[in-house]
Design a protein around this motif. Structure first.
Motif, mmCIF file in Angstrom:
data_model
loop_
_atom_site.group_PDB
_atom_site.id
_atom_site.type_symbol
_atom_site.label_atom_id
_atom_site.label_comp_id
_atom_site.label_asym_id
_atom_site.label_seq_id
_atom_site.Cartn_x
_atom_site.Cartn_y
_atom_site.Cartn_z
ATOM 1 N N LYS A 135 1.364 4.249 -2.993
ATOM 2 C CA LYS A 135 1.121 5.657 -2.733
ATOM 3 C C LYS A 135 2.322 6.524 -3.088
ATOM 4 O O LYS A 135 2.160 7.669 -3.470
ATOM 5 C CB LYS A 135 0.758 5.861 -1.263
ATOM 6 C CG LYS A 135 -0.631 5.368 -0.902
ATOM 7 C CD LYS A 135 -0.955 5.682 0.543
ATOM 8 C CE LYS A 135 -2.369 5.253 0.900
ATOM 9 N NZ LYS A 135 -2.693 5.562 2.308
ATOM 10 N N GLU A 165 -0.986 7.037 -13.856
ATOM 11 C CA GLU A 165 -2.256 7.170 -14.569
ATOM 12 C C GLU A 165 -2.043 6.784 -16.030
ATOM 13 O O GLU A 165 -0.988 7.052 -16.610
ATOM 14 C CB GLU A 165 -2.757 8.618 -14.514
ATOM 15 C CG GLU A 165 -3.085 9.127 -13.138
ATOM 16 C CD GLU A 165 -4.554 8.943 -12.786
ATOM 17 O OE1 GLU A 165 -5.353 8.615 -13.690
ATOM 18 O OE2 GLU A 165 -4.885 9.143 -11.603
ATOM 19 N N HIS A 198 2.554 7.252 -8.097
ATOM 20 C CA HIS A 198 1.203 7.082 -8.636
ATOM 21 C C HIS A 198 1.257 7.142 -10.158
ATOM 22 O O HIS A 198 1.908 8.017 -10.730
ATOM 23 C CB HIS A 198 0.293 8.190 -8.102
ATOM 24 C CG HIS A 198 -1.085 8.166 -8.673
ATOM 25 N ND1 HIS A 198 -2.071 7.319 -8.213
ATOM 26 C CD2 HIS A 198 -1.653 8.884 -9.683
ATOM 27 C CE1 HIS A 198 -3.181 7.522 -8.898
ATOM 28 N NE2 HIS A 198 -2.953 8.458 -9.801
ATOM 29 N N ASP A 204 0.829 -1.197 0.000
ATOM 30 C CA ASP A 204 0.000 0.000 0.000
ATOM 31 C C ASP A 204 0.865 1.250 0.000
ATOM 32 O O ASP A 204 0.606 2.213 -0.701
ATOM 33 C CB ASP A 204 -0.924 0.011 1.224
ATOM 34 C CG ASP A 204 -2.037 -1.022 1.098
ATOM 35 O OD1 ASP A 204 -2.329 -1.409 -0.043
ATOM 36 O OD2 ASP A 204 -2.586 -1.431 2.126
ATOM 37 N N ASN A 229 -4.861 13.542 -8.650
ATOM 38 C CA ASN A 229 -5.320 12.229 -8.196
ATOM 39 C C ASN A 229 -4.362 11.624 -7.173
ATOM 40 O O ASN A 229 -4.792 10.945 -6.231
ATOM 41 C CB ASN A 229 -5.486 11.288 -9.389
ATOM 42 C CG ASN A 229 -6.705 11.628 -10.224
ATOM 43 O OD1 ASN A 229 -7.589 12.358 -9.784
ATOM 44 N ND2 ASN A 229 -6.759 11.112 -11.439
ATOM 45 N N HIS A 230 -3.068 11.861 -7.356
ATOM 46 C CA HIS A 230 -2.107 11.351 -6.376
ATOM 47 C C HIS A 230 -2.289 12.060 -5.036
ATOM 48 O O HIS A 230 -2.252 11.431 -3.972
ATOM 49 C CB HIS A 230 -0.676 11.546 -6.883
ATOM 50 C CG HIS A 230 0.345 10.860 -6.037
ATOM 51 N ND1 HIS A 230 1.633 11.325 -5.887
ATOM 52 C CD2 HIS A 230 0.270 9.739 -5.272
ATOM 53 C CE1 HIS A 230 2.304 10.516 -5.084
ATOM 54 N NE2 HIS A 230 1.503 9.544 -4.695
ATOM 55 N N ASN A 283 -5.025 13.304 -3.886
ATOM 56 C CA ASN A 283 -6.240 12.740 -3.282
ATOM 57 C C ASN A 283 -5.945 11.402 -2.624
ATOM 58 O O ASN A 283 -6.437 11.107 -1.528
ATOM 59 C CB ASN A 283 -7.322 12.563 -4.350
ATOM 60 C CG ASN A 283 -7.895 13.881 -4.823
ATOM 61 O OD1 ASN A 283 -7.893 14.872 -4.088
ATOM 62 N ND2 ASN A 283 -8.376 13.915 -6.058
ATOM 63 N N GLU A 284 -5.145 10.585 -3.293
ATOM 64 C CA GLU A 284 -4.800 9.270 -2.762
ATOM 65 C C GLU A 284 -4.011 9.387 -1.460
ATOM 66 O O GLU A 284 -4.157 8.565 -0.552
ATOM 67 C CB GLU A 284 -3.980 8.500 -3.805
ATOM 68 C CG GLU A 284 -3.684 7.060 -3.433
ATOM 69 C CD GLU A 284 -2.893 6.352 -4.510
ATOM 70 O OE1 GLU A 284 -1.653 6.400 -4.456
ATOM 71 O OE2 GLU A 284 -3.515 5.765 -5.417
ATOM 72 N N LEU A 285 -3.200 10.429 -1.356
ATOM 73 C CA LEU A 285 -2.379 10.631 -0.159
ATOM 74 C C LEU A 285 -3.138 11.338 0.963
ATOM 75 O O LEU A 285 -2.615 11.493 2.061
ATOM 76 C CB LEU A 285 -1.134 11.451 -0.514
ATOM 77 C CG LEU A 285 -0.134 10.808 -1.475
ATOM 78 C CD1 LEU A 285 1.007 11.776 -1.767
ATOM 79 C CD2 LEU A 285 0.400 9.501 -0.914
#
Length: 313
Positions: free
Chosen positions: A73, A78, A76, A69, A108-109, A111-113
């Protein structure tokens, strides 16, 4: 017992269900129940998982899940397909189109973090792009697919350096260095980030072949290209002109032959101040070195709001 992230505990619980002596239908119902409702962090592992954790094999499996995981992170990726709307008259990806892919990947990265737009807005903060440097050796054509990978190279709680690598069929076609600043949304001033983030995702050893974006200076012999009034479609959710629009304005100010010929080059840009709906700006250019320098200046202001340098390769 050490608490484990909810999504990791959820995976572990589903994994452990497979080891129990249950009928297939019962297993499916239990798996579905766990997958539908993630386990709260304060619960650590579910009761079933706790009972089985004494087996080292399962414990190591859970730790491996956590490590995977974190690795996901840190970098990232796309995938994009160049759509018709992303291209220019040459049939290749346009420069604003490439910048949009970069912006989407970075967003988007974040947001993921857990440090994306809504996370920051909840804390009264936001990210703004301060500097960008991109070197691209070719622009993909319509329908071609590319991959954009991004990671954070450095972060001092106010300024974040983020890199983006764009590839096509395994070949690097663009390298991008960006500098982002955390600001107070109301004051529009830099401040330390109030949102927690995982420090292990910062990768100072993972660098690009290009230098970090730096300051661009406008030559004194700049000449006007055109005047433009900021319209509604230029404004984003931050209430100011979106960073991609500045480059779009400049490309639209060039002669057709010059604009359609942008398929490789190096661009460096500084975002110096905000522009808003209804502002009238002057777009200027000057020959400098092997390329051209452009500026977007709000009428009545001495300093430009945006300045960039383009050097063909």
């Amino acid at each position: 017992m050490q608490s484990i992230k909810p999504h990791t505990a959820q995976k572990a619980a589903i994994f452990c269900i497979s080891s129990l002596t249950l009928c297939k239908s019962r297993k499916r119902r239990v798996r579905a129940k766990i997958a539908k409702k993630p386990l709260p962090e304060e619960y650590g592992l579910c009761r079933i998982t706790k009972n089985i954790l004494k087996f080292g094999k399962i414990y190591r499996t859970i730790k491996t899940l956590e490590q995977k995981d974190t690795a996901v992170k840190a970098v990232h990726t796309e995938k994009f397909k160049v759509e018709w709307a992303d291209t220019c008259a040459s049939g290749h990806l346009s420069l604003p189109g490439m910048l949009n892919f970069i912006q989407v990947t970075a967003g988007n990265h974040a947001n993921e973090l857990g440090i994306g737009y809504y996370h920051m807005a909840a804390a009264g903060q936001a990210w703004v792009l301060n500097r960008l440097k991109a070197r691209f050796t070719r622009m993909p054509r319509w329908t071609e697919e590319i991959e954009a990978s991004t990671w954070i190279e450095s972060f001092n709680d106010v300024i974040s350096e983020r890199n983006i690598l764009i590839t096509h069929k395994g070949q690097t076609i663009a390298q991008v260095s960006t500098v982002w600043v955390c600001i107070n949304y109301e004051k529009r001033a830099p401040e330390a980030i109030a949102v927690s983030y995982p420090p292990e995702v910062v990768l100072p050893e993972k660098k690009l072949d290009i230098k970090t974006a730096s300051r661009v200076r406008m030559p004194s012999d700049a000449r006007p290209l055109r005047t433009y009034r900021v319209s509604f479609s230029d404004i984003d959710a931050m209430g100011h002109v979106n960073n991609i629009k500045y480059t779009q304005w400049i490309v639209d100010s060039l002669p057709y032959e010059a604009a359609v010929g942008i398929t490789s080059g190096e661009i460096e840009a500084n975002f110096l101040s905000e522009l808003h709906y209804g502002d009238t700006v002057d777009i200027e250019s000057a020959k400098s070195g092997d390329g051209f320098t452009f500026a977007v200046r709000k009428q009545g202001c001495e300093k430009p709001a945006f300045i960039s340098h383009f050097n063909p390769l």
